[in-house]
Design a protein around this motif. Structure first.
Motif, PDB file in Angstrom:
ATOM      1  N   THR A 126     -13.223   5.511  22.237  1.00  0.00           N
ATOM      2  CA  THR A 126     -12.988   6.122  20.933  1.00  0.00           C
ATOM      3  C   THR A 126     -11.526   6.522  20.833  1.00  0.00           C
ATOM      4  O   THR A 126     -10.895   6.882  21.840  1.00  0.00           O
ATOM      5  CB  THR A 126     -13.898   7.341  20.709  1.00  0.00           C
ATOM      6  OG1 THR A 126     -13.666   7.872  19.401  1.00  0.00           O
ATOM      7  CG2 THR A 126     -13.644   8.430  21.728  1.00  0.00           C
ATOM      8  N   HIS A 127     -10.995   6.445  19.608  1.00  0.00           N
ATOM      9  CA  HIS A 127      -9.578   6.743  19.418  1.00  0.00           C
ATOM     10  C   HIS A 127      -9.330   7.209  17.991  1.00  0.00           C
ATOM     11  O   HIS A 127      -9.711   6.543  17.025  1.00  0.00           O
ATOM     12  CB  HIS A 127      -8.754   5.489  19.695  1.00  0.00           C
ATOM     13  CG  HIS A 127      -7.276   5.717  19.760  1.00  0.00           C
ATOM     14  ND1 HIS A 127      -6.712   6.942  20.073  1.00  0.00           N
ATOM     15  CD2 HIS A 127      -6.220   4.873  19.566  1.00  0.00           C
ATOM     16  CE1 HIS A 127      -5.396   6.834  20.064  1.00  0.00           C
ATOM     17  NE2 HIS A 127      -5.067   5.600  19.750  1.00  0.00           N
TER      18      HIS A 127
ATOM     19  N   GLN B 207      -5.004  -3.531  19.743  1.00  0.00           N
ATOM     20  CA  GLN B 207      -4.971  -4.407  20.915  1.00  0.00           C
ATOM     21  C   GLN B 207      -5.019  -3.606  22.209  1.00  0.00           C
ATOM     22  O   GLN B 207      -5.669  -4.021  23.177  1.00  0.00           O
ATOM     23  CB  GLN B 207      -3.717  -5.279  20.865  1.00  0.00           C
ATOM     24  CG  GLN B 207      -3.727  -6.290  19.729  1.00  0.00           C
ATOM     25  CD  GLN B 207      -2.399  -7.010  19.555  1.00  0.00           C
ATOM     26  OE1 GLN B 207      -1.361  -6.567  20.057  1.00  0.00           O
ATOM     27  NE2 GLN B 207      -2.421  -8.123  18.831  1.00  0.00           N
ATOM     28  N   ASP B 208      -4.347  -2.464  22.224  1.00  0.00           N
ATOM     29  CA  ASP B 208      -4.369  -1.614  23.418  1.00  0.00           C
ATOM     30  C   ASP B 208      -5.771  -1.105  23.718  1.00  0.00           C
ATOM     31  O   ASP B 208      -6.212  -1.088  24.872  1.00  0.00           O
ATOM     32  CB  ASP B 208      -3.417  -0.430  23.246  1.00  0.00           C
ATOM     33  CG  ASP B 208      -1.960  -0.840  23.282  1.00  0.00           C
ATOM     34  OD1 ASP B 208      -1.676  -1.956  23.760  1.00  0.00           O
ATOM     35  OD2 ASP B 208      -1.109  -0.050  22.819  1.00  0.00           O
ATOM     36  N   VAL B 209      -6.481  -0.670  22.677  1.00  0.00           N
ATOM     37  CA  VAL B 209      -7.830  -0.150  22.879  1.00  0.00           C
ATOM     38  C   VAL B 209      -8.772  -1.281  23.297  1.00  0.00           C
ATOM     39  O   VAL B 209      -9.613  -1.117  24.191  1.00  0.00           O
ATOM     40  CB  VAL B 209      -8.339   0.550  21.613  1.00  0.00           C
ATOM     41  CG1 VAL B 209      -9.784   1.013  21.802  1.00  0.00           C
ATOM     42  CG2 VAL B 209      -7.458   1.747  21.270  1.00  0.00           C
TER      43      VAL B 209
ATOM     44  N   LEU C  29      -7.149   6.531  28.251  1.00  0.00           N
ATOM     45  CA  LEU C  29      -6.407   5.276  28.196  1.00  0.00           C
ATOM     46  C   LEU C  29      -4.936   5.561  27.919  1.00  0.00           C
ATOM     47  O   LEU C  29      -4.575   6.661  27.490  1.00  0.00           O
ATOM     48  CB  LEU C  29      -6.991   4.387  27.100  1.00  0.00           C
ATOM     49  CG  LEU C  29      -8.447   3.941  27.320  1.00  0.00           C
ATOM     50  CD1 LEU C  29      -8.987   3.251  26.074  1.00  0.00           C
ATOM     51  CD2 LEU C  29      -8.546   3.026  28.525  1.00  0.00           C
ATOM     52  N   PRO C  30      -4.063   4.589  28.155  1.00  0.00           N
ATOM     53  CA  PRO C  30      -2.620   4.816  27.937  1.00  0.00           C
ATOM     54  C   PRO C  30      -2.296   5.138  26.479  1.00  0.00           C
ATOM     55  O   PRO C  30      -3.031   4.795  25.554  1.00  0.00           O
ATOM     56  CB  PRO C  30      -1.991   3.483  28.358  1.00  0.00           C
ATOM     57  CG  PRO C  30      -2.977   2.870  29.300  1.00  0.00           C
ATOM     58  CD  PRO C  30      -4.329   3.285  28.796  1.00  0.00           C
ATOM     59  N   LYS C  31      -1.165   5.774  26.290  1.00  0.00           N
ATOM     60  CA  LYS C  31      -0.690   6.195  24.979  1.00  0.00           C
ATOM     61  C   LYS C  31      -0.482   4.999  24.055  1.00  0.00           C
ATOM     62  O   LYS C  31      -0.018   3.948  24.474  1.00  0.00           O
ATOM     63  CB  LYS C  31       0.615   6.978  25.137  1.00  0.00           C
ATOM     64  CG  LYS C  31       1.120   7.648  23.870  1.00  0.00           C
ATOM     65  CD  LYS C  31       2.391   8.420  24.159  1.00  0.00           C
ATOM     66  CE  LYS C  31       2.861   9.183  22.929  1.00  0.00           C
ATOM     67  NZ  LYS C  31       3.146   8.297  21.787  1.00  0.00           N
TER      68      LYS C  31
END
Length: 342
Positions: A130-131, A145-147, A324-326
């Motif tokens: 989740t973000h 794409q990062d998520v 997860l990363p920033k």
């Protein structure tokens, strides 16, 4: 006839100081000092006060600026004052303060010590993420794409704007065959979705939804929510009344859920310690608390101080949980691996 005399140097010469000798000198300075129990009474009082705040935080009233919820939001950070008081106690040579400091140390370790050690396991059959992507995110494509790179089977996004939704849909289409967007929240899934509908959290517009995800291990009810933001104001304190009302409404929706296995993903603008979220937290387990490594702070992304983004489950076994990363958001994305066969 001249006679030469030779002298020997003892251990107190100018050679290197042996390890521990400085500590021994400090202890020797305390021996026989009757004032070690009389000095530092203020420091000792502060230590006791700190212990009482941590132990009885649930009794701090919320009717004055929501002070109780504000304290509970940053409760783990009260441990920062322990080493500060320890330094003062040592400098003051106060045995009373050192003994008093044992109280907050024991309470903090009992409350949060388990979060320091890693509890992540292996296995599991569903990865969720989740973000809160931030409405002003300058790079929605990169964020998506990062998520997706986390390998999550199900991804929830909050704070979606009408202009950004097509961007996220395009960026995630390759990884996720199914998706649904309701208001400012959405869910992308590798597995089919059904019975998707908004959840009324008493705001007048849609910031929550529920859907059924049909996984290889059966159906799971997935709720996505973005509770109202809170503010800290000098004239009003911790303004969270709207958030609290929405939390109660979300709790009712979860209680009415017909499917046994439930996963809640979202930005709740509150921590698991915040009593205002009891309608939700009393029904669900935090994956971070059960199977996470560390505190899992998610906000603000530049210097995370609180975990206000949550993954919570019911009748589902958490296996691991992590941040997860920033990305381009002011929140960090979070993810968890769960076991649906339990």
């Amino acid at each position: 006839m001249a006679q030469a005399y030779m002298t020997e140097t003892d251990d107190g010469g100018s050679g290197p100081e042996r390890p521990g000798s400085r500590f021994r000198r400090l202890l020797q300075g305390w021996r026989g000092d009757p004032g070690i129990w009389r000095r530092g009474l203020v420091t000792a009082g502060l230590a006791v006060f700190l212990a009482l705040v941590m132990l009885f935080h649930a009794q701090i009233p919320n009717n004055v600026g929501n002070l109780g919820s504000l304290t509970e939001t940053f409760l783990p950070w009260l441990g920062f004052f322990i080493p500060v008081l320890l330094i003062v106690a040592v400098v003051r040579k106060s045995a009373t303060a050192l003994v008093a400091l044992l109280l907050p140390v024991i309470i903090w370790v009992n409350s949060f010590g388990g979060l320091i050690t890693g509890k992540s396991g292996t296995g599991g059959d569903l990865t969720v993420a989740t973000h809160n992507v931030n409405a002003d995110n300058p790079d929605p494509t990169g964020t998506a794409q990062d998520v997706a790179a986390s390998g999550a089977d199900v991804v929830a996004l909050e704070e979606l704007t009408p202009a950004a939704v097509p961007v996220y849909e395009k960026a995630l289409a390759g990884e996720y065959k199914y998706h649904a967007v309701k208001g400012t929240v959405g869910l992308w899934s590798k597995y089919p979705l059904s019975d998707t509908r908004p959840v009324d959290i008493k705001l007048g517009w849609v910031r929550a939804m529920r859907t059924t995800v049909t996984t290889p291990k059966g159906e799971v009810a997935v709720h996505v929510a973005h509770l109202p933001s809170v503010r800290v104001k000098l004239d009003a304190g911790f303004t969270a009344n709207q958030r609290d009302n929405s939390a109660d409404a979300l709790g009712e929706a979860i209680a009415d859920e017909k499917i046994d296995k439930v996963i809640l993903l979202g930005d709740l603008n509150g921590t698991m310690n915040d009593r205002a979220l009891n309608a939700v937290t009393s029904q669900l387990r935090s994956t971070q608390g059960a199977a996470g490594d560390g505190f899992g702070f998610s906000w603000p992304a530049s210097f995370p101080m609180a975990r206000i983004d949550q993954i919570m489950v019911k009748d589902v076994e958490p296996v691991s949980s992590w941040t997860l990363p920033k990305t381009g958001s002011d929140h960090l994305p979070i993810a968890a691996r769960v076991d649906l066969s339990s």
